[in-house]
Every structure is written in C-alpha cells, then in structure tokens.
Design an enzyme around this catalytic site. Structure first.
Site, PDB file in Angstrom:
ATOM      1  N   TRP A  29     -26.509  75.351 -19.184  1.00 22.85           N
ATOM      2  CA  TRP A  29     -25.452  76.284 -18.775  1.00 22.85           C
ATOM      3  C   TRP A  29     -26.033  77.507 -18.082  1.00 22.85           C
ATOM      4  O   TRP A  29     -25.451  78.024 -17.132  1.00 22.85           O
ATOM      5  CB  TRP A  29     -24.578  76.680 -19.965  1.00 22.85           C
ATOM      6  CG  TRP A  29     -23.768  75.533 -20.487  1.00 22.85           C
ATOM      7  CD1 TRP A  29     -23.866  74.949 -21.704  1.00 22.85           C
ATOM      8  CD2 TRP A  29     -22.729  74.814 -19.796  1.00 22.85           C
ATOM      9  NE1 TRP A  29     -22.966  73.904 -21.814  1.00 22.85           N
ATOM     10  CE2 TRP A  29     -22.264  73.806 -20.673  1.00 22.85           C
ATOM     11  CE3 TRP A  29     -22.162  74.921 -18.521  1.00 22.85           C
ATOM     12  CZ2 TRP A  29     -21.236  72.914 -20.311  1.00 22.85           C
ATOM     13  CZ3 TRP A  29     -21.146  74.032 -18.163  1.00 22.85           C
ATOM     14  CH2 TRP A  29     -20.696  73.048 -19.056  1.00 22.85           C
TER      15      TRP A  29
ATOM     16  N   ASP B 225     -23.350  84.837 -21.640  1.00 24.47           N
ATOM     17  CA  ASP B 225     -22.418  83.730 -21.841  1.00 24.47           C
ATOM     18  C   ASP B 225     -22.509  83.377 -23.324  1.00 24.47           C
ATOM     19  O   ASP B 225     -23.531  82.884 -23.791  1.00 24.47           O
ATOM     20  CB  ASP B 225     -22.851  82.549 -20.961  1.00 24.47           C
ATOM     21  CG  ASP B 225     -22.016  81.294 -21.200  1.00 24.47           C
ATOM     22  OD1 ASP B 225     -21.094  81.325 -22.042  1.00 24.47           O
ATOM     23  OD2 ASP B 225     -22.298  80.274 -20.534  1.00 24.47           O
TER      24      ASP B 225
ATOM     25  N   LYS C  76     -14.569  76.418 -27.766  1.00 24.47           N
ATOM     26  CA  LYS C  76     -15.559  76.065 -28.780  1.00 24.47           C
ATOM     27  C   LYS C  76     -15.307  76.819 -30.087  1.00 24.47           C
ATOM     28  O   LYS C  76     -15.124  76.203 -31.115  1.00 24.47           O
ATOM     29  CB  LYS C  76     -16.971  76.328 -28.264  1.00 24.47           C
ATOM     30  CG  LYS C  76     -17.478  75.175 -27.415  1.00 24.47           C
ATOM     31  CD  LYS C  76     -17.909  75.556 -26.065  1.00 24.47           C
ATOM     32  CE  LYS C  76     -18.200  74.337 -25.202  1.00 24.47           C
ATOM     33  NZ  LYS C  76     -18.637  74.720 -23.869  1.00 24.47           N
TER      34      LYS C  76
HETATM   35  C1  LIG Z   1     -18.978  74.773 -22.622  1.00 26.53           C
HETATM   36  C2  LIG Z   1     -19.830  75.831 -22.039  1.00 26.53           C
HETATM   37  C3  LIG Z   1     -19.629  76.316 -20.732  1.00 26.53           C
HETATM   38  C4  LIG Z   1     -18.594  75.739 -19.799  1.00 26.53           C
HETATM   39  O1  LIG Z   1     -17.353  76.190 -20.129  1.00 26.53           O
HETATM   40  P1  LIG Z   1     -16.046  75.839 -19.267  1.00 26.53           P
HETATM   41  O2  LIG Z   1     -15.022  76.651 -19.964  1.00 26.53           O
HETATM   42  O3  LIG Z   1     -15.844  74.365 -19.357  1.00 26.53           O
HETATM   43  O4  LIG Z   1     -16.284  76.277 -17.870  1.00 26.53           O
HETATM   44  C5  LIG Z   1     -20.442  77.344 -20.293  1.00 26.53           C
HETATM   45  N1  LIG Z   1     -21.396  77.875 -21.075  1.00 26.53           N
HETATM   46  C6  LIG Z   1     -21.621  77.439 -22.330  1.00 26.53           C
HETATM   47  C7  LIG Z   1     -22.690  78.061 -23.154  1.00 26.53           C
HETATM   48  C8  LIG Z   1     -20.843  76.401 -22.850  1.00 26.53           C
HETATM   49  O5  LIG Z   1     -21.065  75.966 -24.104  1.00 26.53           O
END
Ligand SMILES: *Cc1c(COP(=O)(O)O)cnc(C)c1O
Length: 362
Positions: A103, A173, A197
């Site tokens: 990511w 993030d 999540k």
């Molecule tokens: C799942 C995830 C993403 C992607 O998220 P989307 O909402 O599908 O764009 C980005 N960064 C991390 C750390 C993730 O776990």
C-alpha cells in the site's frame, strides 16, 4: 449457514454484533423519524447529529482538540494516495515516502504522477517482513511531508512506535489499524483510513487533518479534491455516504463502551497473543511472515510446511466455521485479520483449530 461464522476477512471485515443489531433495529424507523437513515436528507437534523457526533467521538478517542478536523469522504484510501500530493506537494518541492508494504508503494506511485518524491526508507528487499527502524529513515533535505503506512495489511507488520520529524508534516495511511490502540495522534498532520477494516462498511474514508494545513490548500485543483472544501462544509459539500457514516458513528460509540482505545488495546493484545503463541509454540510448523518486533495486532500472516497443507488448512477451517483465512498472493499462506470487532472467542477458536490441525497433519 444458519449462524454467524468466525470472520477473519481482511476487508471489508467483521463488524461488532451489537452495532449490526442496533442498525437492524433502527433500520425502518431511525430516531422516531418514521424512516430509515438510508431515506433521509443529509441536510436534515437527525443526519447532522450523526455526522457531528461521529466527528466529536473520533476526536475524543484520539485526544485531539479544536486544531483538528475529521472529514468523511469517498474514493477509498486509494483516492487519498492522490489527494495528499495534490494538496500538499507543490512544484519544486519533494515528498518523502517510507515504504513498508504494497500500500505504501501504491501511495508513492500516485505521488510520482504529481510531483517529485524521495524514498526515505524501504524494507522491500526483505519482502517487507518488518517496518524500517527509526535510524534507517533518511529524509530528503526539506520535504513537503513524510508519508508512512502504520499497518501493512498484506504483510502483517505494524509500527510499534512512530518516528518524529519536528516541523515536517507527518502523514499516515492508517486504514487497517486506526483505533486499535492508543497513540499520539497529535504527531500527525494528516491521517487517512478507508473505513472497511476497522471502522465500518466500505464506502467512507475518514481523514483527520490539522487545521493549519487547510489554509495552504491550493485553489488550482478540482473542488472535490480539495480538503478545504470538505472541511468548510462539515463533510456535507455534496451528498456523503450517509449510511456508512452512520455505521461508523455506531462503531465509535461501541469503542467508547469498550473503554476507549486503552480498553480496545487490551483486548487486541490478548486476541493476537492467542494466535502468535500458537505460531511460536508450534516448533516451526507454523512460520510467521513478520519479524516478531514488527508484528501486527491486526493482520497475522503465517505459512505452513507446504502449499498443499495450506490449502487443506483453509478448506478445513472453513468447514469448522472459520472464514477469510487465505493469505494475500504476495505473501502466500494464511492471514488472520483480527480487527477490533473480531472477538476473543473467534481468536480462541482459531488457536484451537491451529493446535488440532498441527496434531493431525504432522
Ligand atoms: C485496504 C487498504 C488500502 C486500500 O483501501 P481502499 O479503500 O480500497 O482504497 C490502502 N491502504 C491500506 C493500508 C489498506 O489496508
């Protein structure tokens, strides 16, 4: 299937049963409106209350005051990969990225489309078994910001302690570990997370942003992509994903009822501990992907002696009511995602299954 399973999905993922039941109970008549939350205006009082309480509770849980805003946006964490550099990477400056998994690589790729970047640290050479050590981080001369990924969902690693860079804005993030434990949120200029999540259903992205950053927001980017647009309008510039924000609102109340982040952390450490212990005490039958001091509380990645056994494990686990355990293809093997809403009982069931499987298959 007549009962709920033990849900280890990586995302979208398990939600607290209490929250689902409350949403179900209120679905036809929210707050005496005679309508569901799905059917009312985002400009109505009942929705505005949901929106305002969700922002206030998130700030309270993170210990943040008046100098931060919480925004409820769309486009997933993936749109934040672009919005961050669009808003904060001016021409002639450099943005620094710390790479700790797939990511963060994706975040870097978007920034490269927009401006100049620098990789301040990476553990790609070790297939991301750990997050970089604080001493390995080499920022550029005067970065516009430094970006990191707090929890690496695919590789199962997590920062135990965040680095500090003085006045340089730190951006994270936190899609897969936000609100899993207390941390100093005031260290960050901006935090973003897809909700699916640890916070609620897919379709909402939360952004926590320090007020002063909103003032330098450039005018030359599309209105919807400017953080200041959403801050000025309390996330109601256009129609927000109202049901998703409502679900986040219920999840935040639930977290407060668990004793806030300290209470949640206690549960999460006990839960993850059950599974890591099964790995560590297996005499090498189960092999964790992450190095022990980088282990994630949220995503537990491990391998079995061979791929055939891994397939059998996933299939028999599913039979036993344990779902979502197949690992991501870049690591292989198994991944148990044990987000806030996954119960200790589910983790105990997985541990018991692991012990039994090893006994029957070695
Ligand atoms: C799942 C995830 C993403 C992607 O998220 P989307 O909402 O599908 O764009 C980005 N960064 C991390 C750390 C993730 O776990």
């Amino acid at each position: 299937m007549t009962t709920r399973i033990h849900n280890f999905n990586a995302g979208p993922a398990a939600l607290p049963l209490d929250v689902l039941q409350q949403a179900q109970a209120e679905l036809l008549n929210f707050n005496n409106t005679g309508m569901s939350i799905l059917e009312i205006s985002h400009r109505s009082k009942p929705y505005e209350q949901v929106n305002a309480e969700a922002e206030a509770n998130l700030k309270e849980l993170l210990g943040l005051g008046e100098n931060y805003r919480v925004l409820f946006l769309q486009g997933g964490a993936s749109l934040q990969f672009a919005m961050v550099p669009l808003n904060f990477l001016p021409q002639g400056q450099t943005a620094d990225y710390i790479l700790s998994g797939s990511w963060s690589e994706k975040a870097l790729k978007e920034a490269q489309l927009i401006g100049q970047t620098h990789v301040a640290a990476t553990t790609a050479g070790e297939n991301y078994r750990r997050v970089p050590g604080l001493a390995e981080i080499k920022p550029s001369a005067s970065p516009a910001y430094i970006h990191l990924t707090s929890n690496n969902t695919i590789f199962g690693t997590q920062w135990a302690e965040f680095p500090s860079f003085g006045d340089i804005p730190l951006i994270a993030d936190m899609s897969s570990d936000i609100l899993c434990k207390p941390f100093d949120a005031s260290k960050f200029a901006l935090i973003y997370a897809g909700a699916q999540k640890n916070l609620g259903p897919a379709g909402v992205t939360i952004v926590i942003i320090r007020q002063d950053l909103l003032e330098n927001s450039p005018g030359a980017i599309p209105t919807m992509l400017r953080y200041s647009t959403h801050a000025k309008n309390d996330s109601l510039y256009n129609t927000p994903p109202t049901f998703g924000v409502y679900m986040i609102h219920l999840v935040l109340r639930w977290i407060k009822a668990q004793g806030g982040l300290a209470g949640i952390e206690k549960q999460n450490r006990a839960k993850a501990g059950l599974i890591y212990d099964a790995i560590d005490q297996s005499g090498g039958y189960y092999r964790g992907h992450a190095e022990p001091d980088s282990r994630s509380l949220m995503n537990i990645t491990f391998r079995l002696p061979n791929e055939e056994l891994e397939q059998t494990f996933v299939a028999q686990a599913a039979q036993a009511g344990l779902g979502g355990l197949k690992g991501h293809r870049s690591v292989g093997g198994l991944r148990a995602s044990v987000y806030n809403a996954v119960t200790r009982k589910s983790c105990q069931a997985l541990r018991d299954f692991m012990l039994g499987f090893q006994q029957n298959n070695s």
